[in-house]
Design a protein around this motif. Structure first.
Motif, PDB file in Angstrom:
ATOM      1  N   LYS A  63      37.450 -81.682  46.134  1.00 46.06           N
ATOM      2  CA  LYS A  63      36.144 -81.040  45.936  1.00 46.06           C
ATOM      3  C   LYS A  63      35.871 -80.033  47.052  1.00 46.06           C
ATOM      4  N   LYS A  65      38.142 -78.491  48.854  1.00 42.91           N
ATOM      5  CA  LYS A  65      39.044 -77.348  48.652  1.00 42.91           C
ATOM      6  C   LYS A  65      38.507 -76.430  47.571  1.00 42.91           C
ATOM      7  N   ALA A  66      38.028 -77.029  46.500  1.00 39.53           N
ATOM      8  CA  ALA A  66      37.459 -76.238  45.400  1.00 39.53           C
ATOM      9  C   ALA A  66      36.255 -75.437  45.871  1.00 39.53           C
ATOM     10  N   THR A  67      35.425 -76.099  46.706  1.00 39.63           N
ATOM     11  CA  THR A  67      34.243 -75.410  47.251  1.00 39.63           C
ATOM     12  C   THR A  67      34.661 -74.236  48.135  1.00 39.63           C
ATOM     13  N   ARG A  68      35.664 -74.505  48.988  1.00 38.95           N
ATOM     14  CA  ARG A  68      36.156 -73.425  49.869  1.00 38.95           C
ATOM     15  C   ARG A  68      36.759 -72.294  49.057  1.00 38.95           C
ATOM     16  N   ALA A  69      37.502 -72.670  48.009  1.00 38.64           N
ATOM     17  CA  ALA A  69      38.114 -71.656  47.144  1.00 38.64           C
ATOM     18  C   ALA A  69      37.045 -70.813  46.456  1.00 38.64           C
ATOM     19  N   GLU A  70      35.977 -71.489  46.004  1.00 39.49           N
ATOM     20  CA  GLU A  70      34.869 -70.770  45.358  1.00 39.49           C
ATOM     21  C   GLU A  70      34.191 -69.819  46.338  1.00 39.49           C
ATOM     22  N   ARG A  71      33.997 -70.322  47.567  1.00 44.02           N
ATOM     23  CA  ARG A  71      33.376 -69.465  48.593  1.00 44.02           C
ATOM     24  C   ARG A  71      34.262 -68.269  48.910  1.00 44.02           C
ATOM     25  N   ALA A  73      36.525 -66.938  46.977  1.00 51.45           N
ATOM     26  CA  ALA A  73      36.509 -66.042  45.816  1.00 51.45           C
ATOM     27  C   ALA A  73      35.236 -65.204  45.807  1.00 51.45           C
ATOM     28  N   GLY A  74      34.121 -65.861  46.160  1.00 48.93           N
ATOM     29  CA  GLY A  74      32.840 -65.145  46.218  1.00 48.93           C
ATOM     30  C   GLY A  74      32.851 -64.078  47.290  1.00 48.93           C
ATOM     31  N   LYS A  77      35.051 -61.234  46.222  1.00 51.76           N
ATOM     32  CA  LYS A  77      34.336 -60.433  45.219  1.00 51.76           C
ATOM     33  C   LYS A  77      33.328 -59.506  45.886  1.00 51.76           C
TER      34      LYS A  77
END
Length: 324
Positions: A63, A65-71, A73-74, A77
């Motif tokens: 979770k 890692k997913a949060t870090r990946a989302e951040r 990616a954001g 972007k």
């Protein structure tokens, strides 16, 4: 007699004791089995707890890692959006007027259309509003260039005066050097004919962000005082500050012809100095050092070469053998 009269143990009593012993013996293995089962259950319970804990930890890590990946990616972007916004150059009315006053050419060999297309695309992106034409470069390897325009040989004597790492020696100019010099000479003739400032690019020029506002600032500070404005501050030594100026400096020994603006007055001066008797970058630098040409360099630079000096160049340098 008393011994004879002592009661004998009954067969039932005698048989009961061994039977009890047998029962105890039978129960012992059962107790052992229970103990073993209990012992086996304990590690299993511990293993189950450890597994659940490991799974919970793994879930949390996944979770996170997913949060870090989302951040990430954001953030990526946002950077992409910002970069796209930065790439969109919108000149002010005053800057548009300046760009309309200028005209640009890109010196490009007929056999290197790939360079012209790449350079044109970058210029249209970073310097919208500047008219850019292609100037078919003189190929000195095959073209017959008159020696009263560009000499066939040169001496490093003048160059060694300013750059002591060169030894005084006579050299033959390479076909690429002669063709390059002749191409720039034709640009000077064009500026003289147009009677307007001409921006000269070589086809490995890469315009940098901030080109238009920096150029406008430099143009304002130059105020028509200079024959040539170099679009880069690349120098063999250290340029000097010009009092009251922030966008331009005084070159010590300008070391590139990748991008510059030549005025009609500057073009007239250069054409009276013919022939070009050494590689054109040295020719310009020495004319400036001797006071025959007035020049300034932009700082920060608004253009650079695609590769560092002498990397991927179409022009062999004859002075490579003249170093001490």
């Amino acid at each position: 007699v008393l011994c004879a009269m002592a009661p004998r143990p009954s067969r039932r009593a005698a048989a009961t004791k061994p039977k009890k012993a047998k029962v105890s013996a039978a129960k012992a293995p059962k107790a052992t089995k229970v103990a073993k089962a209990t012992k086996a259950k304990a590690p299993k319970a511990k293993a189950t707890k450890a597994t659940k804990k490991a799974q919970a930890t793994k879930a949390k890590t996944t979770k996170a890692k997913a949060t870090r990946a989302e951040r990430a990616a954001g953030a990526a972007k946002a950077v992409t959006k910002s970069a796209a916004k930065a790439r969109t150059v919108v000149p002010t009315p005053a800057q548009k007027a300046l760009l309309a006053e200028l005209q640009a050419v890109v010196i490009n060999l007929d056999g290197r259309m790939d360079r012209w297309l790449a350079c044109e695309k970058k210029l249209h992106s970073k310097v919208p509003g500047l008219r850019v034409d292609r100037l078919s470069a003189t190929d000195g390897r095959v073209a017959a260039i008159e020696t009263n325009l560009v000499t066939g040989s040169w001496h490093t004597r003048q160059l060694a005066t300013y750059c002591p790492w060169y030894k005084p020696v006579g050299l033959k100019m390479s076909g690429g050097e002669r063709g390059c010099a002749h191409s720039h000479l034709r640009c000077w003739e064009l500026a003289q004919k147009l009677r307007k400032p001409l921006v000269v690019f070589e086809d490995d020029a890469v315009p940098l962000p901030g080109f238009v506002p920096q150029l406008a600032a430099a143009w304002k500070e130059a105020a028509g005082r200079y024959d040539i404005i170099f679009l880069t501050s690349k120098d063999r030594f250290t340029p000097k500050k010009i009092p009251g100026c922030k966008a331009i400096v005084s070159p010590a020994f300008a070391w590139t012809t990748v991008g510059y603006i030549v005025t009609p007055a500057g073009a007239n001066k250069l054409l009276t100095m013919l022939p070009v008797d050494q590689p054109v970058d040295n020719f310009l630098a020495i004319a400036i050092c001797e006071g025959r040409l007035k020049a300034c360099s932009m700082r920060p630079s608004v253009v650079r070469q695609a590769n560092t000096w002498n990397v991927g160049s179409d022009v062999p340098h004859s002075d490579d053998v003249a170093h001490w």
